[in-house]
Design a protein around this motif. Structure first.
Motif, mmCIF file in Angstrom:
data_model
loop_
_atom_site.group_PDB
_atom_site.id
_atom_site.type_symbol
_atom_site.label_atom_id
_atom_site.label_comp_id
_atom_site.label_asym_id
_atom_site.label_seq_id
_atom_site.Cartn_x
_atom_site.Cartn_y
_atom_site.Cartn_z
ATOM 1 N N ALA A 143 30.003 19.233 25.279
ATOM 2 C CA ALA A 143 29.897 20.673 25.016
ATOM 3 C C ALA A 143 28.480 21.049 24.619
ATOM 4 O O ALA A 143 27.934 22.060 25.098
ATOM 5 C CB ALA A 143 30.886 21.069 23.914
ATOM 6 N N HIS A 145 25.848 19.096 25.178
ATOM 7 C CA HIS A 145 24.923 18.523 26.152
ATOM 8 C C HIS A 145 24.511 19.553 27.197
ATOM 9 O O HIS A 145 23.452 19.410 27.831
ATOM 10 C CB HIS A 145 25.574 17.308 26.827
ATOM 11 C CG HIS A 145 24.649 16.509 27.675
ATOM 12 N ND1 HIS A 145 24.476 16.748 29.026
ATOM 13 C CD2 HIS A 145 23.830 15.466 27.376
ATOM 14 C CE1 HIS A 145 23.607 15.888 29.516
ATOM 15 N NE2 HIS A 145 23.192 15.098 28.540
ATOM 16 N N VAL A 146 25.314 20.595 27.401
ATOM 17 C CA VAL A 146 24.968 21.613 28.395
ATOM 18 C C VAL A 146 23.764 22.438 27.955
ATOM 19 O O VAL A 146 23.180 23.161 28.765
ATOM 20 C CB VAL A 146 26.164 22.550 28.674
ATOM 21 C CG1 VAL A 146 27.343 21.770 29.200
ATOM 22 C CG2 VAL A 146 26.562 23.324 27.419
ATOM 23 N N VAL A 149 25.657 25.942 24.242
ATOM 24 C CA VAL A 149 27.062 25.679 23.996
ATOM 25 C C VAL A 149 27.896 26.952 24.069
ATOM 26 O O VAL A 149 29.092 26.908 24.381
ATOM 27 C CB VAL A 149 27.235 24.981 22.625
ATOM 28 C CG1 VAL A 149 26.839 25.906 21.498
ATOM 29 C CG2 VAL A 149 28.652 24.474 22.449
ATOM 30 N N TRP A 150 27.271 28.102 23.815
ATOM 31 C CA TRP A 150 28.023 29.351 23.864
ATOM 32 C C TRP A 150 28.373 29.760 25.295
ATOM 33 O O TRP A 150 29.133 30.700 25.494
ATOM 34 C CB TRP A 150 27.227 30.466 23.182
ATOM 35 C CG TRP A 150 25.832 30.622 23.713
ATOM 36 C CD1 TRP A 150 25.416 31.387 24.748
ATOM 37 C CD2 TRP A 150 24.671 29.958 23.215
ATOM 38 N NE1 TRP A 150 24.076 31.258 24.943
ATOM 39 C CE2 TRP A 150 23.572 30.386 24.011
ATOM 40 C CE3 TRP A 150 24.440 29.048 22.186
ATOM 41 C CZ2 TRP A 150 22.277 29.923 23.799
ATOM 42 C CZ3 TRP A 150 23.143 28.597 21.980
ATOM 43 C CH2 TRP A 150 22.080 29.032 22.778
ATOM 44 N N ALA A 152 29.714 27.431 27.341
ATOM 45 C CA ALA A 152 30.639 26.405 27.818
ATOM 46 C C ALA A 152 31.956 26.991 28.310
ATOM 47 O O ALA A 152 32.666 26.347 29.089
ATOM 48 C CB ALA A 152 30.909 25.398 26.702
ATOM 49 N N TRP A 153 32.281 28.215 27.891
ATOM 50 C CA TRP A 153 33.553 28.790 28.307
ATOM 51 C C TRP A 153 33.571 29.088 29.807
ATOM 52 O O TRP A 153 34.637 29.286 30.406
ATOM 53 C CB TRP A 153 33.852 30.066 27.516
ATOM 54 C CG TRP A 153 32.921 31.220 27.801
ATOM 55 C CD1 TRP A 153 31.711 31.441 27.266
ATOM 56 C CD2 TRP A 153 33.169 32.308 28.700
ATOM 57 N NE1 TRP A 153 31.155 32.591 27.757
ATOM 58 C CE2 TRP A 153 32.042 33.151 28.645
ATOM 59 C CE3 TRP A 153 34.230 32.661 29.537
ATOM 60 C CZ2 TRP A 153 31.940 34.312 29.389
ATOM 61 C CZ3 TRP A 153 34.125 33.827 30.286
ATOM 62 C CH2 TRP A 153 32.995 34.634 30.214
ATOM 63 N N LEU A 155 33.198 26.973 31.950
ATOM 64 C CA LEU A 155 33.856 25.836 32.589
ATOM 65 C C LEU A 155 35.302 26.158 32.945
ATOM 66 O O LEU A 155 35.881 25.514 33.826
ATOM 67 C CB LEU A 155 33.811 24.618 31.666
ATOM 68 C CG LEU A 155 32.429 23.989 31.439
ATOM 69 C CD1 LEU A 155 32.492 22.965 30.322
ATOM 70 C CD2 LEU A 155 31.919 23.347 32.720
ATOM 71 N N GLN A 166 32.986 27.404 39.241
ATOM 72 C CA GLN A 166 32.772 25.982 39.004
ATOM 73 C C GLN A 166 32.661 25.236 40.336
ATOM 74 O O GLN A 166 33.188 25.662 41.358
ATOM 75 C CB GLN A 166 33.930 25.400 38.190
ATOM 76 C CG GLN A 166 34.118 26.021 36.833
ATOM 77 C CD GLN A 166 34.757 27.406 36.905
ATOM 78 O OE1 GLN A 166 35.409 27.734 37.893
ATOM 79 N NE2 GLN A 166 34.563 28.195 35.874
ATOM 80 N N VAL A 176 36.581 17.862 32.542
ATOM 81 C CA VAL A 176 37.034 18.973 31.708
ATOM 82 C C VAL A 176 38.544 19.114 31.783
ATOM 83 O O VAL A 176 39.244 19.222 30.766
ATOM 84 C CB VAL A 176 36.342 20.281 32.135
ATOM 85 C CG1 VAL A 176 36.890 21.466 31.344
ATOM 86 C CG2 VAL A 176 34.841 20.169 31.952
#
Length: 494
Positions: A143, A145-146, A149-150, A152-153, A155, A166, A176
């Motif tokens: 999460a 590492h991207v 992180v904000w 990540a949703w 995905l 995606q 995921v």
């Protein structure tokens, strides 16, 4: 036929010796003792040793995870040791490590349940909890590492105004879905299995907030025949649903590497190799956390040496499989005649990271071979030491796969020695503290052993127990099985 029969069978007093099944609960403990001992862990104040362990672990988690990730987000992902060449470093090493730790819980609960292995009943609850906590620790790294992180949703495959979709061909996205599905099913499996025991604690609690909360989470359980029938069917279906996940989740994690063209990664042996390694490391972690809990709470009669010895045998078997996979990797690289593949493995063995490869081979292949000897499987100091080596070795395995491959790829001008940053180290140590903190809280507030299923292993649970007791078979002579710890712990409170 008569001539070949033993002479002593003509003796009317001759009885056929039959070895009794080894007891899973020692010292003839009753239903009431089992309930009092397991529920008492939750009801009574925690021993001093629990606080000595909990406070440092909570501080390490707060500083390592909270402080490390806060600094990462506020400063940028560059504070990790990753570079343009080594885009995967400690974060992905730690992700794969924690996902592997979470495998033993579902294996013990689902596969051993389907194969009717009754020895699982004393350790399955703690193993399931270990799965949940390990996956929580694992999810942190990809999460963050991207980088943002904000975001990540995105995905999640849902419509959005930015028209971001995606790449469903990417194994990173498969992770995921696989890990989130595994976590969801494992959480439901763990919680639903606790419902009867939560109701037991609810009924024993005094009126107040404690009784109210346990009443809410026990879902109105009353223990009627209809409820037990539905419970057993639900447990069976969830076990059957969870079993493929044991094979699929870490296989999909291995696809992150195997579907690439990177030398040392592009191999079909990775899925079974990763699954065996995950089970190997998961069982080592179960022993690592349950043996101290067994000692702290006096659970020697419930978690016997038979349970520990069986897990040691599984560690030995899976460790041998992992060792075979290591050798096959070297053989395939040599036999294929692929120059870059062979050079990648030469680099692992003789390159600047040789110490990591030697550590991996010693901890994962050589150290578990000590479990061939029964005396070693019965010595808790040797068992704990070997399992700690396995935990270390499984981390080094992921380190070797990732870090010894990426720093030296195709262009010599890009070659560089990878070093983890202090933030890398701090975050990983923080997840260890987070894992132990969550497990200690689990011991404090939830029944760590399945009370109902442990009782099913007693002789009294057999519907024909009274008939066998009243009408014993006069033609056999029962011989007691070897009980490792019978009356071995006189100081343990009874």
């Amino acid at each position: 036929m008569a001539d070949s029969a033993p002479a002593n069978t003509e003796d009317k007093n001759f009885k056929l010796p039959v070895l009794e099944r080894e007891k899973l609960i020692l010292n003839n403990r009753s239903y009431a003792w089992i309930t009092d001992r397991i529920a008492g862990i939750v009801e009574k104040p925690q021993p001093l040793l629990w606080w000595i362990l909990f406070i440092p672990c909570a501080l390490i988690a707060l500083i390592g995870v909270g402080g490390g990730l806060t600094y990462l987000v506020s400063t940028g992902v560059g504070v990790w040791g990753n570079t343009n060449r080594t885009m995967w470093g400690w974060p992905i090493v730690n992700f794969v490590f924690w996902i592997g730790i979470g495998h033993a819980g579902t294996l013990i609960s689902a596969i051993l349940f389907l194969t009717r292995q009754n020895w699982r009943t004393s350790i399955n609850r703690a193993a399931e909890a270990m799965t949940i906590f390990a996956v929580c620790c694992a999810g942190i790294f990809p999460a963050f590492h991207v980088g943002r992180v904000w975001m990540a949703w995105f995905l999640a495959p849902i419509p959005n105004a930015n028209a971001i979709w995606q790449n469903f061909k990417s194994p990173l996205l498969w992770d995921v879905f696989a890990v989130s599905t595994y976590f969801t099913i494992s959480l439901i499996f763990w919680y639903m299995g606790m419902v009867p025991d939560l109701a037991t604690i609810r009924d024993r609690a005094k009126p107040g907030i404690r009784k109210f909360l346990y009443g809410v989470f026990s879902l109105g359980w009353r223990g009627g025949n209809r409820q037990w029938s539905h419970y057993e069917m639900m447990y069976l279906l969830l076990a059957a649903l969870s079993t493929p996940l044991v094979l699929s989740v870490h296989s999909i994690v291995s696809f992150d590497f195997a579907t690439s063209t990177v030398p040392g990664w592009h191999t079909t042996i990775f899925p079974p190799y990763f699954v065996a390694g995950a089970i190997f490391g998961g069982f080592a972690m179960v022993i690592t956390i349950m043996v101290p809990a067994r000692s702290i709470y006096g659970l020697h009669d419930v978690i016997t040496m038979k349970h520990i010895e069986n897990m040691c045998k599984i560690i030995l078997a899976t460790g041998t499989i992992v060792g075979y996979a290591y050798i096959m990797e070297l053989f395939v690289a040599y036999y294929s005649g692929a120059k870059f593949e062979m050079e990648a493995f030469k680099l692992r063995i003789t390159g600047p990271y040789w110490w990591a490869y030697v550590s991996m081979m010693f901890c994962n292949v050589i150290a578990p071979q000590i479990f061939w000897f029964k005396k070693c499987r019965e010595n808790l100091w040797i068992v704990m030491g070997t399992c700690m080596l396995v935990n270390i070795g499984m981390w080094f395995e992921r380190f070797v796969i990732i870090v010894t491959t990426l720093p030296r790829m195709w262009l010599p001008g890009d070659w560089k020695y990878y070093e983890a940053s202090p933030v890398d180290i701090m975050t990983f140590v923080g997840t260890i503290g987070m894992f132990l903190t969550l497990f200690l809280l689990f011991l404090r507030f939830l029944p760590c052993i399945n009370i109902a299923e442990v009782k099913w292993t007693l002789l009294e649970a057999d519907a024909h127990y009274d008939d066998k007791k009243a009408h014993p078979d006069k033609g056999i002579a029962s011989e007691a099985a070897y009980q490792y710890e019978l009356n071995e712990n006189p100081n343990v409170e009874c």
